[in-house]
Design a protein around this motif. Structure first.
Motif, PDB file in Angstrom:
ATOM      1  N   UNK A 150       6.396 -10.861  -5.516  1.00 31.71           N
ATOM      2  CA  UNK A 150       6.550 -10.694  -6.936  1.00 31.71           C
ATOM      3  C   UNK A 150       5.622  -9.238  -7.415  1.00 31.71           C
ATOM      4  N   UNK A 151       4.533  -9.331  -6.711  1.00 32.97           N
ATOM      5  CA  UNK A 151       3.765  -7.880  -7.095  1.00 32.97           C
ATOM      6  C   UNK A 151       4.532  -6.637  -6.577  1.00 32.97           C
ATOM      7  N   UNK A 152       5.323  -6.908  -5.296  1.00 35.23           N
ATOM      8  CA  UNK A 152       5.947  -5.915  -4.774  1.00 35.23           C
ATOM      9  C   UNK A 152       7.270  -5.426  -5.715  1.00 35.23           C
ATOM     10  N   UNK A 153       7.651  -6.572  -6.219  1.00 30.06           N
ATOM     11  CA  UNK A 153       8.735  -6.108  -7.078  1.00 30.06           C
ATOM     12  C   UNK A 153       8.405  -5.525  -8.411  1.00 30.06           C
ATOM     13  N   UNK A 154       7.343  -6.036  -9.014  1.00 25.93           N
ATOM     14  CA  UNK A 154       6.814  -5.575  -9.978  1.00 25.93           C
ATOM     15  C   UNK A 154       6.497  -3.838  -9.884  1.00 25.93           C
ATOM     16  N   UNK A 155       5.779  -3.722  -8.741  1.00 29.79           N
ATOM     17  CA  UNK A 155       5.495  -2.268  -8.267  1.00 29.79           C
ATOM     18  C   UNK A 155       6.587  -1.590  -8.242  1.00 29.79           C
ATOM     19  N   UNK A 156       7.679  -2.002  -7.522  1.00 29.55           N
ATOM     20  CA  UNK A 156       8.813  -1.351  -7.503  1.00 29.55           C
ATOM     21  C   UNK A 156       9.670  -0.779  -9.014  1.00 29.55           C
ATOM     22  N   UNK A 157       9.639  -1.806  -9.744  1.00 30.37           N
ATOM     23  CA  UNK A 157       9.870  -1.672 -11.068  1.00 30.37           C
ATOM     24  C   UNK A 157       9.030  -0.371 -11.839  1.00 30.37           C
ATOM     25  N   UNK A 158       7.663  -0.567 -11.607  1.00 29.98           N
ATOM     26  CA  UNK A 158       6.904   0.426 -12.135  1.00 29.98           C
ATOM     27  C   UNK A 158       7.344   1.709 -11.536  1.00 29.98           C
ATOM     28  N   UNK A 159       7.348   1.949 -10.225  1.00 33.16           N
ATOM     29  CA  UNK A 159       7.664   3.035  -9.770  1.00 33.16           C
ATOM     30  C   UNK A 159       8.949   3.641 -10.376  1.00 33.16           C
ATOM     31  N   UNK A 160      10.171   2.674 -10.227  1.00 24.19           N
ATOM     32  CA  UNK A 160      11.514   3.174 -10.900  1.00 24.19           C
ATOM     33  C   UNK A 160      11.154   3.634 -12.192  1.00 24.19           C
ATOM     34  N   UNK A 161      10.336   3.065 -12.897  1.00 23.10           N
ATOM     35  CA  UNK A 161      10.297   3.582 -14.428  1.00 23.10           C
ATOM     36  C   UNK A 161       9.527   4.917 -14.426  1.00 23.10           C
ATOM     37  N   UNK A 162       8.660   4.998 -13.542  1.00 25.20           N
ATOM     38  CA  UNK A 162       7.925   6.157 -13.478  1.00 25.20           C
ATOM     39  C   UNK A 162       8.881   7.601 -13.043  1.00 25.20           C
ATOM     40  N   UNK A 163       9.801   7.056 -12.145  1.00 28.19           N
ATOM     41  CA  UNK A 163      11.096   8.039 -11.764  1.00 28.19           C
ATOM     42  C   UNK A 163      11.851   8.349 -13.036  1.00 28.19           C
ATOM     43  N   UNK A 164      11.915   7.466 -13.701  1.00 31.81           N
ATOM     44  CA  UNK A 164      12.883   7.617 -15.130  1.00 31.81           C
ATOM     45  C   UNK A 164      12.289   8.713 -15.937  1.00 31.81           C
TER      46      UNK A 164
ATOM     47  N   UNK B 241       0.758  -1.153   0.077  1.00 32.94           N
ATOM     48  CA  UNK B 241      -0.017  -0.018  -0.023  1.00 32.94           C
ATOM     49  C   UNK B 241       0.997   1.094   0.156  1.00 32.94           C
ATOM     50  N   UNK B 242       1.902   1.105   0.751  1.00 33.59           N
ATOM     51  CA  UNK B 242       2.676   2.357   0.958  1.00 33.59           C
ATOM     52  C   UNK B 242       3.401   2.751  -0.530  1.00 33.59           C
ATOM     53  N   UNK B 243       3.911   1.666  -1.092  1.00 31.93           N
ATOM     54  CA  UNK B 243       4.626   1.677  -2.326  1.00 31.93           C
ATOM     55  C   UNK B 243       3.499   2.234  -3.236  1.00 31.93           C
ATOM     56  N   UNK B 244       2.356   1.650  -3.247  1.00 30.25           N
ATOM     57  CA  UNK B 244       1.334   2.282  -4.135  1.00 30.25           C
ATOM     58  C   UNK B 244       1.175   3.770  -3.992  1.00 30.25           C
ATOM     59  N   UNK B 245       0.988   4.154  -2.808  1.00 32.61           N
ATOM     60  CA  UNK B 245       0.793   5.557  -2.670  1.00 32.61           C
ATOM     61  C   UNK B 245       2.001   6.421  -3.025  1.00 32.61           C
ATOM     62  N   UNK B 246       3.340   5.915  -2.716  1.00 32.02           N
ATOM     63  CA  UNK B 246       4.456   6.694  -3.517  1.00 32.02           C
ATOM     64  C   UNK B 246       4.385   6.534  -4.711  1.00 32.02           C
ATOM     65  N   UNK B 247       4.059   5.563  -5.336  1.00 27.00           N
ATOM     66  CA  UNK B 247       3.988   5.495  -6.989  1.00 27.00           C
ATOM     67  C   UNK B 247       2.894   6.488  -7.362  1.00 27.00           C
ATOM     68  N   UNK B 248       1.729   6.516  -6.698  1.00 27.53           N
ATOM     69  CA  UNK B 248       0.670   7.641  -7.062  1.00 27.53           C
ATOM     70  C   UNK B 248       1.278   8.964  -6.987  1.00 27.53           C
ATOM     71  N   UNK B 249       2.228   9.127  -5.836  1.00 29.12           N
ATOM     72  CA  UNK B 249       2.524  10.451  -5.657  1.00 29.12           C
ATOM     73  C   UNK B 249       3.506  10.670  -6.847  1.00 29.12           C
ATOM     74  N   UNK B 250       4.454   9.803  -7.034  1.00 28.75           N
ATOM     75  CA  UNK B 250       5.364  10.209  -8.107  1.00 28.75           C
ATOM     76  C   UNK B 250       4.525  10.522  -9.380  1.00 28.75           C
ATOM     77  N   UNK B 251       3.583   9.833  -9.744  1.00 28.31           N
ATOM     78  CA  UNK B 251       2.888  10.176 -10.905  1.00 28.31           C
ATOM     79  C   UNK B 251       2.250  11.606 -10.814  1.00 28.31           C
ATOM     80  N   UNK B 252       1.704  11.979  -9.676  1.00 28.46           N
ATOM     81  CA  UNK B 252       1.268  13.363  -9.497  1.00 28.46           C
ATOM     82  C   UNK B 252       2.121  14.279  -9.750  1.00 28.46           C
ATOM     83  N   UNK B 253       3.577  13.975  -9.494  1.00 31.20           N
ATOM     84  CA  UNK B 253       4.514  14.890  -9.366  1.00 31.20           C
ATOM     85  C   UNK B 253       5.080  15.037 -10.988  1.00 31.20           C
TER      86      UNK B 253
END
Lengths: 197, 197
Positions: B51-65, A54-66
């Motif tokens: 594995x979902x966590x990993x995928x999410x992290x990868x997606x977040x990293x991608x968003x960051x890039x 959940x935290x990760x998803x929130x962070x990702x959402x935040x990144x998306x908003x940025x």
């Protein structure tokens, strides 16, 4: 000029804001990497993983908003740039025209000499040059402001005297003391005029 | 002008690229939301969650890039904008100067009349106007190109004739047929000259 400076300042502020955004984003990615390594082997992990997810998803959402925010700022900057460029192009000749006006005033005065047999040739030649210069100015959108016979308009006329001419309508420009000029829709110099009471 | 068009095209391409980036990002956020709802109650969830966590992290990293990429494009655009603005300002008077050159040529010709008692006054007045116009041009950075006596320079001189003057050095400009002008570091019109063999 002032407008340009203001825009430069805004751009600098935006710069700061965006650097902040990117730094924040970098931090949250780092934090995530650490958590993942530390807790990957925890056997009682299910609920922890859930909350982490959940935290990760929130962070990702935040990144998306940025990302959306930076993108929106970028878009606004581009639109502003196009408008600025158009304005700069529209009035690009203004500085030179401004510098030329006193020379044009003197040119007109010089042409008011009496035309005799001896001076006719040079006056004709010089009159042609004067017309060429006015045409060059007109090609860039610079034109004289009409004055004599027009109703007094404080946007384009500068009244230096009021006179009383009973045979003419009230508030009408009866004499032009110095020519006024506009560049497209912008008044560069108002016409100095005498106005009927 | 051509440069400006090219930059506008580049800006449009960037626009497309960034819209794509934001759309992709939006999609990946949507996909994540769905997965989360479907599988949240799965009892055998640990490895799936991992594995979902990993995928999410990868997606977040991608968003960051992506964020970094948009930010970098934005920065480049700003730098280019500043440069363009400087160039536009530097040469802003060029169009009007270009239009004025034929009038200046005629002005010089008109001033070459014989000065007699009858014409002295108007020639003096008009000479002053000529100087004022040249000063106005100079105030914007426009100046005559030096020619006679200089070594022939194809960057600023246009040779219309070669002559043989044995008393003068070779490759020297011996006569100016038409004045040349430059605006700051840019040649607006090369000087038309005769050059010694």
């Amino acid at each position: 000029m002032e407008e340009q400076e203001k825009n430069t300042n805004t751009a600098t502020e935006n710069d700061d804001k965006q650097e902040e955004v990117v730094e924040e984003a970098a931090e949250s990615v780092e934090v995530l990497d650490k958590d993942d390594t530390d807790e990957a082997n925890d056997s009682d992990a299910d609920s922890e993983l859930q909350s982490k997810l959940k935290a990760l998803q929130a962070e990702k959402e935040e990144l998306y908003q940025k990302l959306l925010r930076v993108q929106a700022e970028y878009d606004n900057f581009k639109k502003r740039t196009v408008k600025e460029r158009e304005a700069a192009l529209k009035y690009q000749s203004q500085d030179l025209i401004q510098e030329l006006l006193p020379a044009l005033d003197n040119f007109e005065r010089a042409l008011q000499v009496e035309k005799t047999e001896a001076t006719a040739s040079i006056i004709d030649g010089i009159s042609m040059v004067y017309k060429q210069i006015k045409d060059a100015l007109a090609s860039q959108g610079a034109e004289e402001i009409t004055a004599v016979g027009e109703e007094f308009d404080p946007n384009v006329h500068h009244a230096v005297m009021q006179i009383e001419a009973e045979d003419k309508p009230s508030n009408i420009v009866v004499e032009e003391v110095q020519k006024g000029y506009k560049l497209k829709d912008r008044v560069i110099r108002p016409a100095m005029v005498k106005v009927n009471k």
